[in-house]
Design an enzyme around this catalytic site. Structure first.
Site, PDB file in Angstrom:
ATOM      1  N   GLY A   8      -2.863 -15.238  -8.348  1.00 56.25           N
ATOM      2  CA  GLY A   8      -2.093 -15.109  -9.587  1.00 56.25           C
ATOM      3  C   GLY A   8      -2.314 -13.782 -10.296  1.00 56.25           C
ATOM      4  NE  ARG A  12     -20.157 -28.512   0.259  1.00 50.39           N
ATOM      5  CZ  ARG A  12     -21.374 -28.932  -0.078  1.00 50.39           C
ATOM      6  NH1 ARG A  12     -21.868 -28.600  -1.257  1.00 50.39           N
ATOM      7  NH2 ARG A  12     -22.080 -29.688   0.736  1.00 50.39           N
ATOM      8  N   GLY A  66       5.260  -3.788  -9.103  1.00 50.62           N
ATOM      9  CA  GLY A  66       5.163  -2.466  -8.472  1.00 50.62           C
ATOM     10  C   GLY A  66       6.507  -2.007  -7.930  1.00 50.62           C
ATOM     11  CG  LEU A 115      -3.973 -21.131   3.240  1.00 51.62           C
ATOM     12  CD1 LEU A 115      -5.001 -22.226   2.995  1.00 51.62           C
ATOM     13  CD2 LEU A 115      -3.260 -21.367   4.563  1.00 51.62           C
ATOM     14  CE  LYS A 167      -4.361  -1.400   1.876  1.00 51.27           C
ATOM     15  NZ  LYS A 167      -5.300  -1.396   2.969  1.00 51.27           N
ATOM     16  N   GLY A 168       2.158   1.123   0.036  1.00 57.93           N
ATOM     17  CA  GLY A 168       2.960   2.339   0.227  1.00 57.93           C
ATOM     18  C   GLY A 168       3.787   2.721  -0.978  1.00 57.93           C
ATOM     19  CB  ILE A 205       3.204 -16.499  -5.279  1.00 58.50           C
ATOM     20  CG1 ILE A 205       1.965 -15.588  -5.258  1.00 58.50           C
ATOM     21  CG2 ILE A 205       3.884 -16.563  -3.923  1.00 58.50           C
ATOM     22  CD1 ILE A 205       0.779 -16.173  -4.497  1.00 58.50           C
ATOM     23  CG  ASP A 206       0.889 -13.069  -8.557  1.00 62.37           C
ATOM     24  OD1 ASP A 206       0.418 -13.931  -7.781  1.00 62.37           O
ATOM     25  OD2 ASP A 206       0.715 -11.850  -8.397  1.00 62.37           O
TER      26      ASP A 206
HETATM   27  O1  F6P Z   1       0.851 -10.533  -6.090  1.00 58.45           O
HETATM   28  C1  F6P Z   1       0.713 -11.499  -5.099  1.00 58.45           C
HETATM   29  C2  F6P Z   1      -0.715 -11.632  -4.664  1.00 58.45           C
HETATM   30  O2  F6P Z   1      -0.783 -12.669  -3.723  1.00 58.45           O
HETATM   31  C3  F6P Z   1      -1.710 -11.886  -5.811  1.00 58.45           C
HETATM   32  O3  F6P Z   1      -1.688 -13.214  -6.260  1.00 58.45           O
HETATM   33  C4  F6P Z   1      -2.992 -11.457  -5.162  1.00 58.45           C
HETATM   34  O4  F6P Z   1      -3.936 -11.038  -6.132  1.00 58.45           O
HETATM   35  C5  F6P Z   1      -2.571 -10.309  -4.295  1.00 58.45           C
HETATM   36  O5  F6P Z   1      -1.192 -10.453  -4.062  1.00 58.45           O
HETATM   37  C6  F6P Z   1      -3.308 -10.255  -2.987  1.00 58.45           C
HETATM   38  O6  F6P Z   1      -2.916  -9.120  -2.301  1.00 58.45           O
HETATM   39  P1  F6P Z   1      -3.312  -8.806  -0.790  1.00 58.45           P
HETATM   40  O7  F6P Z   1      -2.187  -9.319   0.068  1.00 58.45           O
HETATM   41  O8  F6P Z   1      -3.429  -7.320  -0.742  1.00 58.45           O
HETATM   42  O9  F6P Z   1      -4.597  -9.500  -0.479  1.00 58.45           O
END
Ligand code: F6P
Length: 369
Positions: free
Chosen positions: A192, A287, A126, A294, A83-84, A148-149
């Site tokens: 992702g 479901r 970012g 995680l 956020k920063g 991780i994406d």
């Molecule tokens: O970029 C990593 C990530 O985990 C994405 O896969 C996901 O959309 C986002 O960050 C979630 O961000 P936050 O931690 O703000 O919920």
């Protein structure tokens, strides 16, 4: 730029990913071995902007002791924030509204005042865009790719991705038996952002029957047809993996929270929708399981840990070689360096002509397209 380095700072920005601590450890040890002092900035650049919030002043010396035994730990000992963004920093006005300000000059002033010669910035798109902006303003910067994406360009992969895949695959392995026992459709939503790497890789490895990714807008009738066809063959359960950024052919992405000043929109919720529609269309019990954060936790896999350690050490070698404005990347031949400007603001999606997607098709996996 060509002055010898005596002091460097390290920061971690954006969402955390397994392997961050391994980069910090390798970079710190490699730098200390060269006689440099190493400092850690807390929570992205918040340690610089809000020193009063931290007992140690927000930026503190990393000693050998502080980086001991951390390579296998998830998260980041420096803390992080998504956020920063200093280029678009949210500033609360007296009337309660929030305005965007560029605080990047404060970072340069801080580095000059504290006589810090260079920055190692570990982060995703970012953070690397910020790193590029700082480099263009004259700061000596080396970026290290994390997410991780796996959606960063110019690197074969990012650390964190393998760990996320390993966990998602294990979850799918576990879901097969419960789905089969209850003869259900089980929908697994994975993170992702706007790329389908985790869904595709974990989905194929974990034996999913349908995989929905942002790169291929889907038609749920195709997925329902897959469920029915399995049913006719006596396979009474179906596993569907859906990437959080996937969207229907005639629809839009599912957003859990809209974008705010200094923060991107938050995706999530498509899994529930897919489960509901498949239940309606197939008459089967469905479901949804959301793996969410995680996927960002836990100890990095050997691959991620080793990549992260290699990246950290390579970042220090780059600084020693007087490089700046570059990102450490992973190529087939080993680590290499690419200009930050070629990475900033770019996203790498799943290639539709790649062999992994083709493997999925050859295995009979439905992509809903
Ligand atoms: O970029 C990593 C990530 O985990 C994405 O896969 C996901 O959309 C986002 O960050 C979630 O961000 P936050 O931690 O703000 O919920």
């Amino acid at each position: 730029m060509s002055d010898p380095i005596r002091r460097i700072a390290i920061c971690t920005g954006g969402g955390d990913a397994p392997g961050l601590n391994a980069v910090i450890r390798a970079a710190a040890i490699a730098a200390m071995a060269r006689g440099w002092e190493v400092y850690g900035i807390h929570d992205g650049f918040n340690g610089i902007f809000f020193p009063e919030r931290y007992a140690d002043g927000g930026v503190s010396r990393l000693t050998r002791e502080k980086v001991r035994g951390i390579a296998h730990l998830g998260g980041t000992v420096l803390g992080t924030t998504n956020k920063g963004n200093p280029l678009h920093f949210p500033l609360k006005m007296p009337d309660g509204t929030v305005r965007e300000v560029d605080r990047s000059d404060e970072i340069l002033e801080f580095f000059a005042k504290r006589e810090l010669d260079a920055l190692i910035s570990i982060g995703g798109d970012g953070s690397l865009t910020i790193a590029n902006a700082l480099a263009m303003k004259g700061l000596r910067v080396v970026g290290v790719p994390k997410t991780i994406d796996n959606d960063l360009d110019k690197t074969f992969t990012t650390f964190g991705f393998d760990t996320a895949n390993a966990f998602a695959t294990e979850c799918l392995d576990r879901l097969h038996s419960t789905a089969e026992s209850h003869q259900r459709v089980m929908v697994v939503e994975v993170m992702g952002r706007y790329a389908g790497w985790i869904a595709l890789h974990a989905g194929i490895a974990g034996g999913a029957h349908a995989i929905l990714i942002p790169e291929l807008p889907f038609d749920l009738e195709k997925v329902a047809a897959k469920v029915r066809s399995r049913e006719r063959q006596g396979r009474l359960y179906t596993l569907v993996v859906v990437a959080e950024g996937a969207n229907p052919k005639d629809g839009v992405r599912t957003v859990a929270a809209a974008a705010e000043v200094g923060h991107q929109e938050r995706l999530g919720g498509i899994g529930e929708h897919v489960a509901k529609v498949l239940q309606e269309r197939t008459g089967k019990d469905a479901r949804c399981v959301v793996l969410g954060h995680l996927l960002r936790g836990g100890s990095p896999t050997t691959f991620d840990r080793l990549s992260a350690l290699r990246f950290g050490a390579a970042a220090v070698r780059a600084l020693e070689d007087k490089q700046s404005g570059i990102m450490v990347a992973l190529a087939n031949t080993g680590v290499n360096y690419v200009p930050l400007a070629e990475v900033a603001g770019r996203m790498r999606c799943v290639p539709l002509d790649g062999d992994t997607l083709q493997t999925g098709r050859d295995l009979g996996i439905c992509f809903g397209d």
